[in-house]
Write an enzyme that holds these catalytic residues in place. Sequence first.
Site, PDB file in Angstrom:
ATOM      1  N   ASP A  31       8.590  -0.800   2.241  1.00 50.09           N
ATOM      2  CA  ASP A  31       8.458  -2.235   1.972  1.00 50.09           C
ATOM      3  C   ASP A  31       9.426  -3.017   2.852  1.00 50.09           C
ATOM      4  OD1 ASP A  31       8.227  -4.848   0.482  1.00 50.09           O
ATOM      5  OD2 ASP A  31       7.105  -3.578  -0.904  1.00 50.09           O
ATOM      6  N   LEU A  61       5.273   3.285  12.454  1.00 51.64           N
ATOM      7  CA  LEU A  61       6.058   4.121  11.539  1.00 51.64           C
ATOM      8  C   LEU A  61       6.642   5.288  12.334  1.00 51.64           C
ATOM      9  CD1 LEU A  61       3.369   3.697   8.889  1.00 51.64           C
ATOM     10  CD2 LEU A  61       5.767   3.455   8.306  1.00 51.64           C
ATOM     11  N   TYR A 150      -6.636 -13.635   5.050  1.00 51.14           N
ATOM     12  CA  TYR A 150      -6.594 -12.582   4.024  1.00 51.14           C
ATOM     13  C   TYR A 150      -7.966 -11.926   3.857  1.00 51.14           C
ATOM     14  CZ  TYR A 150      -5.643 -10.420  -0.557  1.00 51.14           C
ATOM     15  OH  TYR A 150      -5.495  -9.535  -1.608  1.00 51.14           O
ATOM     16  N   LYS A 154      -8.601  -8.249   5.232  1.00 52.78           N
ATOM     17  CA  LYS A 154      -8.937  -7.082   4.398  1.00 52.78           C
ATOM     18  C   LYS A 154     -10.258  -6.471   4.828  1.00 52.78           C
ATOM     19  CE  LYS A 154      -5.580  -6.750   1.308  1.00 52.78           C
ATOM     20  NZ  LYS A 154      -4.759  -5.540   1.133  1.00 52.78           N
ATOM     21  N   TYR A 164     -11.317   5.430  11.143  1.00 52.31           N
ATOM     22  CA  TYR A 164     -10.455   6.628  11.058  1.00 52.31           C
ATOM     23  C   TYR A 164     -11.103   7.724  10.209  1.00 52.31           C
ATOM     24  CZ  TYR A 164      -6.450   5.025  13.696  1.00 52.31           C
ATOM     25  OH  TYR A 164      -5.631   4.647  14.733  1.00 52.31           O
TER      26      TYR A 164
HETATM   27  P1  NAD Z   1       2.732  -8.142  -3.872  1.00 50.85           P
HETATM   28  O1  NAD Z   1       2.928  -9.270  -2.909  1.00 50.85           O
HETATM   29  O2  NAD Z   1       3.507  -8.172  -5.125  1.00 50.85           O
HETATM   30  O3  NAD Z   1       2.978  -6.737  -3.169  1.00 50.85           O
HETATM   31  C1  NAD Z   1       2.763  -6.533  -1.789  1.00 50.85           C
HETATM   32  C2  NAD Z   1       3.947  -5.748  -1.266  1.00 50.85           C
HETATM   33  O4  NAD Z   1       3.738  -5.452   0.123  1.00 50.85           O
HETATM   34  C3  NAD Z   1       5.246  -6.564  -1.334  1.00 50.85           C
HETATM   35  O5  NAD Z   1       6.274  -5.765  -1.896  1.00 50.85           O
HETATM   36  C4  NAD Z   1       5.537  -6.907   0.120  1.00 50.85           C
HETATM   37  O6  NAD Z   1       6.908  -7.097   0.374  1.00 50.85           O
HETATM   38  C5  NAD Z   1       4.945  -5.696   0.827  1.00 50.85           C
HETATM   39  N1  NAD Z   1       4.612  -5.973   2.228  1.00 50.85           N
HETATM   40  C6  NAD Z   1       3.860  -6.995   2.692  1.00 50.85           C
HETATM   41  N2  NAD Z   1       3.817  -6.945   4.039  1.00 50.85           N
HETATM   42  C7  NAD Z   1       4.539  -5.858   4.430  1.00 50.85           C
HETATM   43  C8  NAD Z   1       4.861  -5.274   5.677  1.00 50.85           C
HETATM   44  N3  NAD Z   1       4.449  -5.836   6.826  1.00 50.85           N
HETATM   45  N4  NAD Z   1       5.613  -4.158   5.701  1.00 50.85           N
HETATM   46  C9  NAD Z   1       6.041  -3.596   4.551  1.00 50.85           C
HETATM   47  N5  NAD Z   1       5.790  -4.100   3.329  1.00 50.85           N
HETATM   48  C10 NAD Z   1       5.043  -5.235   3.272  1.00 50.85           C
HETATM   49  O7  NAD Z   1       1.150  -8.099  -4.175  1.00 50.85           O
HETATM   50  P2  NAD Z   1       0.339  -7.203  -5.204  1.00 50.85           P
HETATM   51  O8  NAD Z   1      -0.344  -8.118  -6.125  1.00 50.85           O
HETATM   52  O9  NAD Z   1       1.176  -6.116  -5.745  1.00 50.85           O
HETATM   53  O10 NAD Z   1      -0.779  -6.609  -4.239  1.00 50.85           O
HETATM   54  C11 NAD Z   1      -0.739  -5.274  -3.771  1.00 50.85           C
HETATM   55  C12 NAD Z   1      -2.011  -4.997  -2.976  1.00 50.85           C
HETATM   56  O11 NAD Z   1      -3.151  -5.186  -3.824  1.00 50.85           O
HETATM   57  C13 NAD Z   1      -2.201  -5.926  -1.792  1.00 50.85           C
HETATM   58  O12 NAD Z   1      -2.726  -5.203  -0.697  1.00 50.85           O
HETATM   59  C14 NAD Z   1      -3.209  -6.927  -2.282  1.00 50.85           C
HETATM   60  O13 NAD Z   1      -3.982  -7.463  -1.225  1.00 50.85           O
HETATM   61  C15 NAD Z   1      -4.050  -6.083  -3.210  1.00 50.85           C
HETATM   62  N6  NAD Z   1      -4.713  -6.916  -4.227  1.00 50.85           N
HETATM   63  C16 NAD Z   1      -4.008  -7.422  -5.276  1.00 50.85           C
HETATM   64  C17 NAD Z   1      -4.654  -8.222  -6.220  1.00 50.85           C
HETATM   65  C18 NAD Z   1      -3.941  -8.771  -7.427  1.00 50.85           C
HETATM   66  O14 NAD Z   1      -4.569  -9.440  -8.249  1.00 50.85           O
HETATM   67  N7  NAD Z   1      -2.656  -8.514  -7.614  1.00 50.85           N
HETATM   68  C19 NAD Z   1      -6.009  -8.517  -6.061  1.00 50.85           C
HETATM   69  C20 NAD Z   1      -6.686  -7.999  -4.965  1.00 50.85           C
HETATM   70  C21 NAD Z   1      -6.031  -7.189  -4.065  1.00 50.85           C
END
Ligand code: NAD
Length: 318
Positions: A31, A61, A150, A154, A164
């Site tokens: 993160d 990475l 976004y 996605k 891949y």
């Molecule tokens: P969140 O913002 O709480 O978590 C995302 C995490 O990714 C954060 O900790 C952020 O710091 C980290 N991150 C972002 N860019 C980064 C990078 N370049 N390098 C390293 N870390 C990075 O959001 P969430 O709600 O926990 O969402 C998690 C995943 O689920 C996401 O991919 C989101 O698109 C997907 N998602 C979530 C929801 C929802 O309702 N929460 C809905 C649809 C999709």
Amino acid sequence: MHFVVTGGAGFIGSHLCDALLADGHDVTAIDNFITGRPGNIAHLRDNASFRLVEHDITQELPAKEQTSLGKVDAIYHLASPASPADFTRIPLEIAIINSVGTRNVLEWARSHEARYLLTSTSEAYGDPLEHPQREDYFGNVNTIGPRACYDEGKRFAEAITSVYIREFRVDGRIVRIFNTYGPRMNPNDGRLPPQFISQALRGEPMTIYGDGSQTRSFCYVSDMVSGLRAVMDAQPEVARGKIFNVGNPDERQVRAFAELIRIISESNSEIEYRPALQDDPARRCPDISRISATLGWRPVVSLVEGMARTIEWFRTQI
Ligand code: NAD
């Protein structure tokens, strides 16, 4: 097993780390805290099975041989901001994380020969013309609107994942996550549940954009985590190269959802209506028949129960 969770300090990622550790696995969270919060994983600091790597996944990475991480068995790729407020605050970062960042994670999965799960989103359906949304619906997305960084980010992540899988034999699978809520959501990140709960607990007006007749279907975070794990644990012949909706089909109008939060939190907040947001989907409800039929997963936490738990947690934060 050794699992890597990109975005492991985020809302869903931190709950996923907890669940994997509770089952005796080793977990490495990657993160950069762009939207995640150290507090989400502070309780794991002394857990010998947990490691945090602070790294921006848009940067390559480290090669397998150059890390002390050892063999990685499976990668949950969650790193991406997900709040609509971020779509205007950091749109370029979001587009790059989901394209370049996803490619970097896929390269890592390939070199480790690790199983890989992409968390995509219901936003891949855009403002859907079919209802409820099934995985084989291609969606209705504005490619140049304010949410495109976004939504299209996605969709591209899904596309490069499938490259891949086909070209490099990665054992990949895709989950389209529908709106998820629970403790550890950032109270200020602008998504509906934290916004309404924060406003209700502070006694401020609860803001609805549009007339509130638009629908959403909210899934409690423990159900989401069990859904992600069901897809990751499924055998390749069942899940490799497949997309699974994960969410709760309990569909509610946004104004009814606001009302429910007001009642559970015993708030006197008014409801305030503002002009609708551009490209805000009118209806959102998952068809979960694929994951239910093939993997036997379905959500078990009701909206009232999940919301009561979430509001209790928010009380400790506000
Ligand atoms: P969140 O913002 O709480 O978590 C995302 C995490 O990714 C954060 O900790 C952020 O710091 C980290 N991150 C972002 N860019 C980064 C990078 N370049 N390098 C390293 N870390 C990075 O959001 P969430 O709600 O926990 O969402 C998690 C995943 O689920 C996401 O991919 C989101 O698109 C997907 N998602 C979530 C929801 C929802 O309702 N929460 C809905 C649809 C999709």
